[in-house]
Design an enzyme around this catalytic site. Structure first.
Site, short mmCIF file in Angstrom:
data_model
loop_
_atom_site.label_atom_id
_atom_site.label_comp_id
_atom_site.label_asym_id
_atom_site.label_seq_id
_atom_site.Cartn_x
_atom_site.Cartn_y
_atom_site.Cartn_z
N TYR A 92 -32.53 -6.37 -33.67
CA TYR A 92 -32.63 -6.42 -35.13
C TYR A 92 -34.04 -6.28 -35.68
CZ TYR A 92 -27.78 -8.01 -35.01
OH TYR A 92 -26.42 -8.09 -34.81
N SER A 119 -35.92 -2.32 -39.95
CA SER A 119 -36.60 -3.31 -40.79
C SER A 119 -36.98 -4.53 -39.97
CB SER A 119 -35.69 -3.73 -41.94
OG SER A 119 -34.52 -4.35 -41.45
N SER A 124 -38.11 -5.25 -45.69
CA SER A 124 -36.76 -4.72 -45.73
C SER A 124 -36.42 -4.44 -47.19
CB SER A 124 -35.77 -5.72 -45.13
OG SER A 124 -35.85 -6.96 -45.81
N ILE A 125 -35.32 -3.74 -47.40
CA ILE A 125 -34.87 -3.45 -48.76
C ILE A 125 -34.15 -4.68 -49.30
CG2 ILE A 125 -33.38 -1.97 -50.16
CD1 ILE A 125 -33.91 0.26 -48.08
N ARG A 127 -31.82 -6.65 -51.50
CA ARG A 127 -30.63 -6.32 -52.29
C ARG A 127 -30.71 -6.81 -53.73
NH1 ARG A 127 -28.49 -10.53 -48.90
NH2 ARG A 127 -27.64 -8.97 -47.49
N GLU A 161 -26.11 -4.61 -43.97
CA GLU A 161 -25.47 -5.41 -45.01
C GLU A 161 -26.37 -5.60 -46.23
OE1 GLU A 161 -23.79 -9.05 -43.61
OE2 GLU A 161 -22.76 -8.12 -41.91
N ARG A 207 -16.04 -1.98 -49.52
CA ARG A 207 -16.13 -1.26 -48.26
C ARG A 207 -15.75 0.21 -48.40
NH1 ARG A 207 -11.75 -5.23 -45.59
NH2 ARG A 207 -9.86 -4.49 -46.62
N GLU A 263 -21.08 -5.21 -35.20
CA GLU A 263 -20.96 -6.61 -34.82
C GLU A 263 -19.47 -6.95 -34.82
OE1 GLU A 263 -24.97 -8.33 -37.13
OE2 GLU A 263 -22.97 -9.15 -37.56
N TYR A 295 -21.32 -9.86 -31.15
CA TYR A 295 -22.35 -10.76 -31.65
C TYR A 295 -22.12 -12.14 -31.02
CZ TYR A 295 -25.56 -13.04 -34.83
OH TYR A 295 -26.62 -13.73 -35.34
#
Length: 536
Positions: A92, A119, A124-125, A127, A161, A207, A263, A295
């Site tokens: 990750y 990231s 990171s982006i 949200r 996510e 989704r 995952e 996971y």
């Protein structure tokens, strides 16, 4: 010294040979294949990183250990991964400053591939206030640079996510821009083709549009190369129908790129039985899905671990034994690359932002992150934020200056819903604030750059060469369109483009759009906090 050099070269050659010995994975249509022998590749994966949140929207930097730089850890864990028939690990957060040669060589020897998130926590982006910036571009491309040389790198995730609920789907525009720019960088550098994808959560309300959005448009330049699904709907002794796996499989029957579980492994009840393994690698799913990633390897407070680690000792848990038993039973059957002709070649239609809860406009995407352009811009400014200003006060400063006359923030607009982007909307927080302060200062007939001590003047030089061309495209107000591709490096001197450590990760910058009503809220809040210093 000569002896050391020979030894080092020999070691490097050994690692290189070990890595090169593994057959790279390639994509054809919606399937993965071994490049040389052409057989279909199904992931039998394990998430492999300790003490790192999988939330790639984290805004706070945390210390983490890249497991692929932990040589003793790799020696300890790879035998366990082999016992699980693992052929893929997901990591990750990669540390681009560390050496990955040893672990990547050992993984290659074991036939194990790596899929890496680009990231890291704090870079990171976000949200809740999304943006795709030159700082993030530098982070992403640095990971690509250090990992691309290994043949057992299967691909990269540009986000995990990030959009996870209906109220933050606008963030997907910036993730898709990250996908586009990372793919372009890999091609520009002449690296071997390595896929760039996205890992999504399983939120029923978004989704469908998410899968459509990342697959629509220009499938070569902008769309994802593969789709990872974080799914935990099979719990205990469930079934293909009860878990919803049957519906998810139908939804992706005609998807144009590979899909897999990025995952999986519901842990209620615990210990896990992993009965979903038989379905995932069975005939009902292998025509659509390319396997999955459990996971996770390390036991932590969330109780998802397969192994409990203490120092150099790894104790396998009941979950490990159950997964090992289930994985040993499956032999997924696929097709050969030579015999496979994709029929699902039509990309999805882009979801509309009109009359829907979907908030990411399909086109235009945010402008390409361009560190050189941002460096050129800052070098050209005479008025910039003073170094004494605390980064925590940036939000107030943005709020005030962007509410003033003259649209000083038009050039840093970045709104994923309206598709309004300034040329400098992809610069980092400090660079954007510099631009806005300078724009407002230059719009005043009296001139000046004080802002009650929040800004200061600096020397500047006329833009020449590449800087001149880039800034000409951006325009004096920053509202032009820059068509020149980023080079991945800052401008020549870029003396004014340096930012304080952690600025981009710690600062929340408003998602500016010219004329946005929300600017009034920021101005009001700034006035309450006594930020009247902005007026000249």
């Amino acid at each position: 010294m000569k002896g050391f050099g020979i030894a080092a070269a020999a070691a490097a050659l050994f690692v290189s040979s070990a890595s090169a010995a593994i057959d790279p994975i390639v994509i054809k249509g919606s399937k993965f294949f071994y490049k040389t022998n052409g057989t279909q590749f199904f992931m039998k994966g394990v998430a492999y990183q300790q003490d790192v949140s999988t939330n790639s929207s984290a805004t706070v930097a945390v210390k983490y250990v890249d497991p692929l730089t932990d040589n003793s850890g790799c020696d300890r864990d790879i035998p366990n991964l082999i016992k699980l028939n693992t052929n893929t690990v997901r990591v990750y957060a990669i540390d681009p400053t560390g050496s990955h040669d040893y672990c990547m060589g050992k993984l290659a020897d074991a036939g194990i591939y790596v899929i890496a998130d680009l990231s890291q926590p704090g870079e990171s982006i976000n949200r809740d206030d999304p943006g795709w910036t030159d700082d993030l571009y530098t982070r992403y491309t640095s990971v690509v640079d250090v990992m691309q040389k290994y043949d057992n790198v299967l691909g990269f995730f540009a986000g995990n996510e990030v959009s996870n609920a209906p109220n933050n789907t606008d963030a997907s525009a910036f993730v898709k821009a990250a996908v586009r720019d990372t793919k372009a960088y890999i091609k520009q550098k002449g690296y071997r083709t390595i896929g760039v994808g996205y890992a999504t959560n399983d939120d029923a309300s978004i989704r469908g549009p998410l899968a459509d959005y990342f697959n629509c448009g220009d499938d070569v330049a902008d769309a994802i190369d593969f789709w990872g699904y974080n799914i935990y709907s099979w719990c205990g002794d469930s079934s293909f129908q009860e878990s919803g796996y049957n519906v998810r499989t139908q939804e992706f029957e005609n998807y144009t790129v590979p899909v897999f579980f990025a995952e999986y492994g519901c842990n209620t009840p615990s210990p896990r039985k992993f009965t979903e393994v038989a379905a995932l690698y069975g005939s009902q799913m292998t025509g659509v899905w390319s396997g999955g990633i459990v996971y996770m390897y390390f036991q932590e407070a969330n109780n998802f671990g397969l192994v409990s680690v203490s120092g150099d000792t790894a104790k396998t848990l009941v979950d490990f034994n159950n997964l090992s038993s289930q994985i040993a039973k499956v032999t997924p059957s696929g097709v050969t690359m030579a015999d496979y002709t994709p029929t699902n070649t039509k990309v999805r239609d882009c979801p509309s932002v009109e009359g829907t809860t979907w908030a990411a406009k399909a086109t235009p995407l945010p402008p390409a992150a361009n560190p050189a352009l941002c460096g050129c811009m800052v070098d050209s400014l005479t008025c910039v934020v003073d170094s004494s200003v605390n980064e925590d006060d940036y939000g107030d400063l943005f709020g005030v200056v962007c509410g003033l006359d003259g649209s000083p923030c038009a050039g840093i607009a970045h709104n994923g819903t309206t598709g309004v982007y300034g040329a400098y909307g992809m610069c980092n927080a400090t660079e954007q604030l510099n631009f806005a302060l300078n724009q407002y200062a230059n719009s005043q007939s009296t001139g000046g750059c004080d802002f009650s001590g929040s800004a200061s003047t600096k020397a500047t030089a006329a833009a020449t060469g590449n800087c001149k061309a880039l800034m000409s495209q951006a325009g004096s107000a920053g509202t032009g369109t820059v068509t020149s591709a980023p080079t991945g490096a800052a401008a020549g001197s870029a003396s004014g483009s340096a930012t304080k450590t952690g600025a981009a990760g710690a600062v929340t910058v408003p998602s500016f759009n010219v004329g946005l009503m929300q600017l009034g809220i920021y101005v009001f809040g700034a006035a309450l906090s006594g930020m009247a210093m902005i007026l000249l």
